[in-house]
Design a protein around this motif. Sequence first.
Motif, PDB file in Angstrom:
ATOM      1  N   SER A   1      -8.328  12.959   8.536  1.00  0.00           N
ATOM      2  CA  SER A   1      -7.795  11.795   9.230  1.00  0.00           C
ATOM      3  C   SER A   1      -8.383  11.703  10.626  1.00  0.00           C
TER       4      SER A   1
ATOM      5  N   TYR B   1       0.614  -3.124   8.211  1.00  0.00           N
ATOM      6  CA  TYR B   1      -0.745  -2.741   8.614  1.00  0.00           C
ATOM      7  C   TYR B   1      -0.726  -1.425   9.387  1.00  0.00           C
TER       8      TYR B   1
ATOM      9  N   ILE C   1      -0.160   1.514   7.042  1.00  0.00           N
ATOM     10  CA  ILE C   1      -1.269   1.787   6.103  1.00  0.00           C
ATOM     11  C   ILE C   1      -2.447   2.410   6.863  1.00  0.00           C
ATOM     12  N   HIS C   2      -2.686   1.969   8.103  1.00  0.00           N
ATOM     13  CA  HIS C   2      -3.807   2.506   8.876  1.00  0.00           C
ATOM     14  C   HIS C   2      -3.377   3.653   9.796  1.00  0.00           C
TER      15      HIS C   2
ATOM     16  N   LEU D   1      -6.043   6.188  10.849  1.00  0.00           N
ATOM     17  CA  LEU D   1      -7.252   5.750  11.542  1.00  0.00           C
ATOM     18  C   LEU D   1      -6.986   5.259  12.954  1.00  0.00           C
ATOM     19  N   THR D   2      -5.887   4.564  13.150  1.00  0.00           N
ATOM     20  CA  THR D   2      -5.588   3.920  14.433  1.00  0.00           C
ATOM     21  C   THR D   2      -4.265   4.470  14.965  1.00  0.00           C
TER      22      THR D   2
ATOM     23  N   GLU E   1     -12.833   6.449   7.260  1.00  0.00           N
ATOM     24  CA  GLU E   1     -12.767   5.356   6.291  1.00  0.00           C
ATOM     25  C   GLU E   1     -11.344   5.176   5.804  1.00  0.00           C
ATOM     26  N   LEU E   2     -11.063   3.962   5.273  1.00  0.00           N
ATOM     27  CA  LEU E   2      -9.682   3.662   4.889  1.00  0.00           C
ATOM     28  C   LEU E   2      -9.219   4.586   3.768  1.00  0.00           C
ATOM     29  N   PHE E   3     -10.079   4.787   2.764  1.00  0.00           N
ATOM     30  CA  PHE E   3      -9.705   5.690   1.671  1.00  0.00           C
ATOM     31  C   PHE E   3     -10.221   7.077   1.998  1.00  0.00           C
ATOM     32  N   SER E   4      -9.511   7.761   2.865  1.00  0.00           N
ATOM     33  CA  SER E   4      -9.901   9.118   3.234  1.00  0.00           C
ATOM     34  C   SER E   4      -8.632   9.903   3.502  1.00  0.00           C
TER      35      SER E   4
ATOM     36  N   PRO F   1      -2.523   9.187   3.994  1.00  0.00           N
ATOM     37  CA  PRO F   1      -2.054   7.794   4.026  1.00  0.00           C
ATOM     38  C   PRO F   1      -0.963   7.510   3.011  1.00  0.00           C
TER      39      PRO F   1
END
Lengths: 114, 250
Positions: free
Chosen positions: B71, B138, B141-142, B145-146, B215-218, B223
């Motif tokens: 992540s 959002y 889900i993220h 990443l963020t 990446e989103l799928f990582s 997640p």
Amino acid sequence: MIQYLFIGLILIGIYGLLTQKNLIKLVVALNVLEVGVNLFIISTGYVKDGVAPILFKGVPSTNGTFVDPLPQALVLTAIVIGVGVTALALTVVRKIYEKHGTLNLDEMGSESDD
Amino acid sequence: MMKRVIAALLILVLALFIYGNLYSTGEGKLFPKFGNVNLSERVSNKFINKNANGENGVVTYKETKDAESGSANMVTSIVVNYRSFDTLGEVTVLFVSALGVGLLLSGKSRMKFKTPPNFILKAGVRIIAGIILITGVYIFIHGHLTPGGGFPGGSMIASAVLLFYISDDEFRTKVKSFKFLEGTAGSLYLIFGLLGLTMGGYFLYNFLPTGVVGELFSAGIVPIIYIFVGLKVGSELSNLISDFLSEEGK
């Protein structure tokens, strides 16, 4: 220097808990104390010129780039538990108000005789 | 009056004690000076470089593959990967406090406001509530990443529910469906932990491939678990709001 400000918040919270008689003000003092403790824990992980601990383009994770993520993770836990404690405390305060008709701790004792 | 003076004196003593000892050097060293933290001597260094199980070197965004915890947000990788058991306990504490509120304030009917909500509030909520809900989803889900994650995202969903409550006198959530969502999300968290126990030998082991950092799928199960946490926190806090706005009688 800024850490003394956070310790000041903690002390204000303790003072409020010791002196206030209104139940809502006691809950507020508890929250002030909590905010002070949380800010102080976060500030123990601050690295000078460090950025938020999120990897982004062009910044490798070498030593000294990021601030310490561990206190932030611990404070995330503390904030959530603080929300739970505050919600439960406000519930109890509401129940007390429904029973006694007042929020002041001093006025409460005289009414509970009957 | 006397009580206030004593309290103030006590606070003063406490303040002097902390002022004298906070940055004391030598034997009883408590904290480094503000900003002078050396991360290489702390355990967080291993979390930043993702090498708690061995050397991994420097992690680079969108390049490092199959890192220990993939992540990009390090706080998330601590909260949901390295210290996921801690988060399970945290979610349980929130659940217990929501349960306590529900037990104490179990009114049947909806509390009426003294002044009815006006037109601007009603129209504004209709525009803004959907945006808040989507932003909340959002954010969780993220979460890897963020900035953000399950807890802030869930709180945003609950704030949208609060807006519905204050803009409409008759609005009541279907408490049953929220309870069901909360229970399901909580059990799925536990089930993923047990899956990790069977597949990797540790409770809440990250058994999925972690992919490329950023990446989103990582990040494997991170997640997925944060989505469960977001749904659980959102439904729990919505329930809390609905409990607070209920009253006895009729």
